[in-house]
Design an enzyme around this catalytic site. Structure first.
Site, short mmCIF file in Angstrom:
data_model
loop_
_atom_site.label_atom_id
_atom_site.label_comp_id
_atom_site.label_asym_id
_atom_site.label_seq_id
_atom_site.Cartn_x
_atom_site.Cartn_y
_atom_site.Cartn_z
N CYS A 2 -24.04 4.96 -4.23
CA CYS A 2 -23.51 5.78 -5.32
C CYS A 2 -24.27 5.52 -6.62
O CYS A 2 -24.80 4.44 -6.84
CB CYS A 2 -22.04 5.46 -5.56
SG CYS A 2 -21.05 5.71 -4.09
N ARG A 27 -31.47 7.51 -4.79
CA ARG A 27 -30.58 6.56 -4.12
C ARG A 27 -29.87 7.21 -2.93
O ARG A 27 -29.26 6.52 -2.13
CB ARG A 27 -29.52 6.06 -5.11
CG ARG A 27 -30.07 5.21 -6.23
CD ARG A 27 -29.06 5.06 -7.34
NE ARG A 27 -27.93 4.26 -6.97
CZ ARG A 27 -27.82 2.96 -7.20
NH1 ARG A 27 -28.78 2.32 -7.81
NH2 ARG A 27 -26.76 2.29 -6.82
N TRP A 75 -22.29 8.45 -2.25
CA TRP A 75 -22.84 8.21 -0.91
C TRP A 75 -21.63 7.74 -0.11
O TRP A 75 -21.15 6.62 -0.28
CB TRP A 75 -23.92 7.14 -1.02
CG TRP A 75 -24.44 6.52 0.24
CD1 TRP A 75 -23.90 5.45 0.89
CD2 TRP A 75 -25.61 6.88 0.97
NE1 TRP A 75 -24.67 5.14 2.00
CE2 TRP A 75 -25.71 5.99 2.07
CE3 TRP A 75 -26.57 7.88 0.82
CZ2 TRP A 75 -26.74 6.07 2.99
CZ3 TRP A 75 -27.61 7.95 1.74
CH2 TRP A 75 -27.68 7.06 2.82
N ASN A 101 -18.85 2.51 -7.93
CA ASN A 101 -19.85 2.19 -6.92
C ASN A 101 -19.41 0.87 -6.29
O ASN A 101 -19.07 -0.05 -7.03
CB ASN A 101 -21.22 2.05 -7.59
CG ASN A 101 -22.31 1.66 -6.62
OD1 ASN A 101 -22.12 1.73 -5.40
ND2 ASN A 101 -23.45 1.24 -7.15
N GLY A 102 -19.40 0.77 -4.98
CA GLY A 102 -18.97 -0.47 -4.33
C GLY A 102 -17.91 -0.16 -3.29
O GLY A 102 -17.74 0.99 -2.88
N GLU A 495 -41.25 -6.93 16.15
CA GLU A 495 -41.06 -6.22 14.88
C GLU A 495 -42.15 -6.61 13.88
O GLU A 495 -42.67 -5.78 13.14
CB GLU A 495 -39.64 -6.51 14.34
CG GLU A 495 -39.35 -6.05 12.93
CD GLU A 495 -39.43 -4.54 12.74
OE1 GLU A 495 -39.64 -3.81 13.71
OE2 GLU A 495 -39.33 -4.10 11.57
N LYS A 499 -44.79 -4.05 12.09
CA LYS A 499 -44.95 -3.91 10.63
C LYS A 499 -46.42 -3.98 10.26
O LYS A 499 -46.91 -3.18 9.46
CB LYS A 499 -44.20 -5.02 9.87
CG LYS A 499 -42.71 -4.93 9.83
CD LYS A 499 -42.15 -3.84 8.94
CE LYS A 499 -41.98 -2.56 9.69
NZ LYS A 499 -40.82 -2.31 10.46
N GLU A 502 -48.41 -0.78 11.53
CA GLU A 502 -48.15 0.55 10.96
C GLU A 502 -48.59 0.69 9.52
O GLU A 502 -48.92 1.78 9.09
CB GLU A 502 -46.69 0.99 11.16
CG GLU A 502 -45.67 0.20 10.43
CD GLU A 502 -44.25 0.71 10.69
OE1 GLU A 502 -44.06 1.88 11.04
OE2 GLU A 502 -43.32 -0.09 10.53
N HIS A 518 -50.02 -15.70 30.67
CA HIS A 518 -50.13 -14.72 31.77
C HIS A 518 -51.07 -13.57 31.39
O HIS A 518 -51.03 -12.51 31.99
CB HIS A 518 -48.75 -14.18 32.12
CG HIS A 518 -47.83 -15.27 32.61
ND1 HIS A 518 -47.96 -15.85 33.85
CD2 HIS A 518 -46.81 -15.91 32.00
CE1 HIS A 518 -47.04 -16.80 33.99
NE2 HIS A 518 -46.33 -16.85 32.88
N LYS A 619 -41.19 9.41 8.20
CA LYS A 619 -40.00 8.56 8.05
C LYS A 619 -38.97 8.90 9.11
O LYS A 619 -38.29 8.03 9.63
CB LYS A 619 -39.42 8.74 6.64
CG LYS A 619 -38.22 7.84 6.34
CD LYS A 619 -38.62 6.37 6.33
CE LYS A 619 -37.43 5.43 6.24
NZ LYS A 619 -37.76 4.08 6.70
O1 M6R Z 1 -34.60 6.54 11.98
P1 M6R Z 1 -34.73 5.64 13.17
O2 M6R Z 1 -34.24 4.25 12.91
O3 M6R Z 1 -34.13 6.22 14.41
O4 M6R Z 1 -36.29 5.53 13.39
C1 M6R Z 1 -36.83 4.85 14.49
C2 M6R Z 1 -38.30 4.62 14.32
O5 M6R Z 1 -38.97 5.85 14.18
C3 M6R Z 1 -38.62 3.73 13.13
O6 M6R Z 1 -37.97 2.50 13.22
C4 M6R Z 1 -40.14 3.50 13.01
O7 M6R Z 1 -40.59 2.76 14.10
C5 M6R Z 1 -40.49 2.82 11.71
N1 M6R Z 1 -41.73 3.35 11.22
C6 M6R Z 1 -40.63 1.35 11.83
O8 M6R Z 1 -41.01 0.73 10.66
#
Ligand code: M6R
Length: 624
Positions: A2, A27, A75, A101-102, A495, A499, A502, A518, A619
């Site tokens: 919010c 936001r 939100w 907000n909260g 993960e 990061k 990408e 292996h 995104k």
């Molecule tokens: O919106 P989602 O969490 O479903 O998205 C899943 C993936 O597309 C997302 O996590 C993607 O791998 C990101 N770029 C990772 O940083």
């Protein structure tokens, strides 16, 4: 999350409030509203679902005149995104107006008490109870007073009943046009010019008007008054002196909270996202509410036979951590699968299966399609761990446990991952308690541990940042990276590698460290650094450490995310992120991932790449 704006000055308030709200659009929100206070002290409230542009159009048809007021972008957390739930809210008399907000954690209990006293509610929000509490308190005094001391006394009495977090901005028609701002755990900032005073949840809302701001701290109150006064107090009534600071930001920088990139800001938002996601859902008294959000109840949880978690990318890796914790703490067979794989194969689901989608956007095409397939099967209950309110997935699953991290703008998911972990811990521990796997004492101690995690995250951010920067400079030209981890740190290795790939375009592989010999060990030489997660609390600490010795013997430089006080790790690692001690190995992913996020960020930043919008990525992946 919010957004809030408040104003007292000499100009027409409505356009100013709208402009302030526009600056908070980043936001994320699903409805918006303003209240303009007329010179005669009357409240003119206009609210609208959807974008601020729609609210502006409505204001053309229904103008509200006056030189002070409050505004809000909502939100949704409690209650659907609709007109009645939009802020500002009022009491039964219409004499109080407020925005918030909260989260008011004990709102159900307060609402029941207020209903019993005859109060009438217009919305499903947690916020509205506060308006009625102000009404109660103002009625208690014979004649409502408008001195600062009297207003503070009323606010004190109201807030003594409230549990939770808030930035609250309140006015009453008996307060001679004054507006009070109150803060606990949610940001609130005041701004001033020669003849105007402002309040906002965030600096960007103030930047079109002033760069002179005063940050309000927890437990403080600020009272905006006509004549450009905004004295600051402790809630106890004691005056506080704090000089204004000049914000050297432009509008875009402000949206990024002063960080160079959204990704960096969002890594730093992690602890608050984690806390917000836990709020009102933890400990025995909140188990039923938590299950309700998931569309479940105690008997359904007792009857579960297995869990199927589905997700893509980062969400999938969060799910992998979930697999370890659901099996251990809830005693439930758990299977995690990449949604795009699940769609095209036969997977047997028995009665009592919980299909759990994890998604930041709630729009990922593969996860959506997989959930639809599961929903159609008999004996399957569907639920989601989703960030985006009202997204398609929330309408597809039986229940949604929202991660409360606000919009994530950087394409690389960071704060969403830690909030997803928070929801998985919450659910696994609650399921374990309901199914009798965890005793009351064990459950409480795990909840205590979760509550303390955000302060360890903040400590980790401070400690890790300089080393991440330094290591990024040393390793930015590496030909590739191997990320290693075992047990719950294995998904974190995956993960971490994602990061780096990408946003820095350096090839990185995530591996379970036991798998190294292996195959991947063949890759190792002086040009292939290893980024390893080796917390001392891990039940497989010694095994991971010996995997690192094998890599080092072949020339690899080792970066270890280890535990503070672990002197032994320096025998096998060249560089060490010293993590704050954790209560149990199960919480290590939340801390470990911060090192990987910061490292990837600094590599990409040093290489001058587009950190927030890396090439070829979107995104929200709404296509197969
Ligand atoms: O919106 P989602 O969490 O479903 O998205 C899943 C993936 O597309 C997302 O996590 C993607 O791998 C990101 N770029 C990772 O940083």
């Amino acid at each position: 999350m919010c957004g809030i704006i408040g104003y007292i000055g000499q100009r027409e308030a409505a356009p100013l409030l709208i402009e302030g709200l526009r600056r908070l659009e980043y936001r994320g929100y699903d409805s918006a509203g303003i209240c303009v206070i007329s010179d005669a002290g009357k409240f003119g409230i206009v609210r609208e679902v959807g974008k601020i542009a729609r609210l502006s159009e409505k204001l053309i048809k229904h103008p509200v005149k006056g030189t002070s007021g409050v505004g809000h972008t909502r939100w949704s957390t409690h209650g659907a995104p609709n007109h009645d739930n939009a802020h500002p809210h009022t009491d039964c008399t219409g004499g109080i107006v407020l925005v918030h907000n909260g989260i008011i954690e004990n709102y159900l209990e307060l609402k029941a008490q207020l209903l019993a006293k005859g109060h009438r509610f217009q919305s499903d929000t947690d916020t509205e109870v506060v308006a009625h509490l102000f009404e109660e308190q103002l009625f208690k005094v014979k004649k409502a007073q408008s001195s600062d001391a009297a207003i503070l006394a009323v606010a004190r009495a109201v807030l003594s009943k409230v549990k939770g977090s808030y930035a609250l901005v309140v006015s009453a028609n008996v307060w001679d046009g004054k507006i009070i701002g109150l803060r606990k755990e949610c940001p609130l900032v005041a701004g001033k010019t020669q003849d105007e005073v402002f309040l906002a949840s965030d600096i960007p809302a103030l930047l079109p008007f002033t760069k002179e701001v005063v940050f309000i701290e927890d437990g403080e109150a600020v009272i905006l008054k006509p004549g450009a006064h905004a004295p600051l107090y402790k809630l106890t009534g004691q005056a506080v002196r704090r000089d204004a600071v000049t914000v050297p930001w432009d509008n875009l920088m402000a949206a990024k909270g002063g960080h160079k990139h959204f990704m960096h800001k969002e890594i730093y938002d992690g602890p608050a996202s984690f806390e917000d996601t836990l709020r009102g859902r933890i400990y025995d008294e909140n188990i039923d509410a938590l299950l309700r959000e998931l569309g479940l109840n105690r008997s359904k949880v007792k009857g579960l036979g297995s869990i199927n978690i589905l997700g893509c990318g980062t969400a999938y890796y969060a799910g992998l951590v979930g697999e370890y914790i659901f099996e251990h703490f809830a005693g439930l067979r758990t299977h995690v699968e990449i949604a795009s794989e699940f769609r095209y194969r036969e997977r047997i689901t028995g009665p009592g299966t919980l299909a759990l989608a994890i998604s930041q956007s709630g729009e990922t095409a593969d996860t959506l399609a997989a959930m639809k397939l599961l929903k159609a099967r008999s004996g399957v209950t569907t639920a989601g761990i989703i960030n985006q309110i009202g997204s398609t997935m929330t309408r597809t699953t039986g229940g949604t446990l929202y991660t409360r991290c606000g919009p994530e703008i950087g394409v690389a998911s960071t704060k969403a991952f830690v909030a997803q972990l928070a929801t998985l811990y919450l659910s696994a521990f609650a399921f374990g308690r309901v199914r009798g796997v965890l005793s009351a004492v064990e459950y409480k101690s795990l909840c205590d541990g979760l509550v303390h995690l955000s302060s360890s995250m903040r400590m980790a951010l401070q400690r890790f940042e300089p080393l991440a920067k330094d290591l990024a400079a040393r390793f930015q030209n590496a030909k590739g990276f191997l990320y290693l981890g075992r047990h719950v740190m294995y998904p974190v290795a995956l993960e971490g590698a994602l990061k780096l790939k990408e946003i820095s375009y350096i090839h990185a592989e995530g591996y379970a460290s036991g798998e190294m010999k292996h195959g991947p060990i063949a890759l190792i030489d002086e040009q292939m650094p290893v980024f390893a997660f080796v917390p001392k609390s891990s039940s497989v600490y010694a095994k991971t450490a010996s995997n690192l010795e094998e890599a080092r013997a072949r020339g690899a430089k080792i970066i270890a995310v280890a535990s503070e006080g672990d002197k032994g790790i320096y025998k096998v690692a060249d560089h060490v992120f010293e993590s704050p001690k954790s209560m149990t190995e199960w919480f290590d992913p939340v801390i470990g991932v911060i090192a990987a996020q910061l490292f990837a960020y600094h590599v990409a930043n040093l290489k001058g790449l587009d950190v927030d919008q890396p090439r070829n990525l979107a995104k929200s992946v709404t296509v197969e």
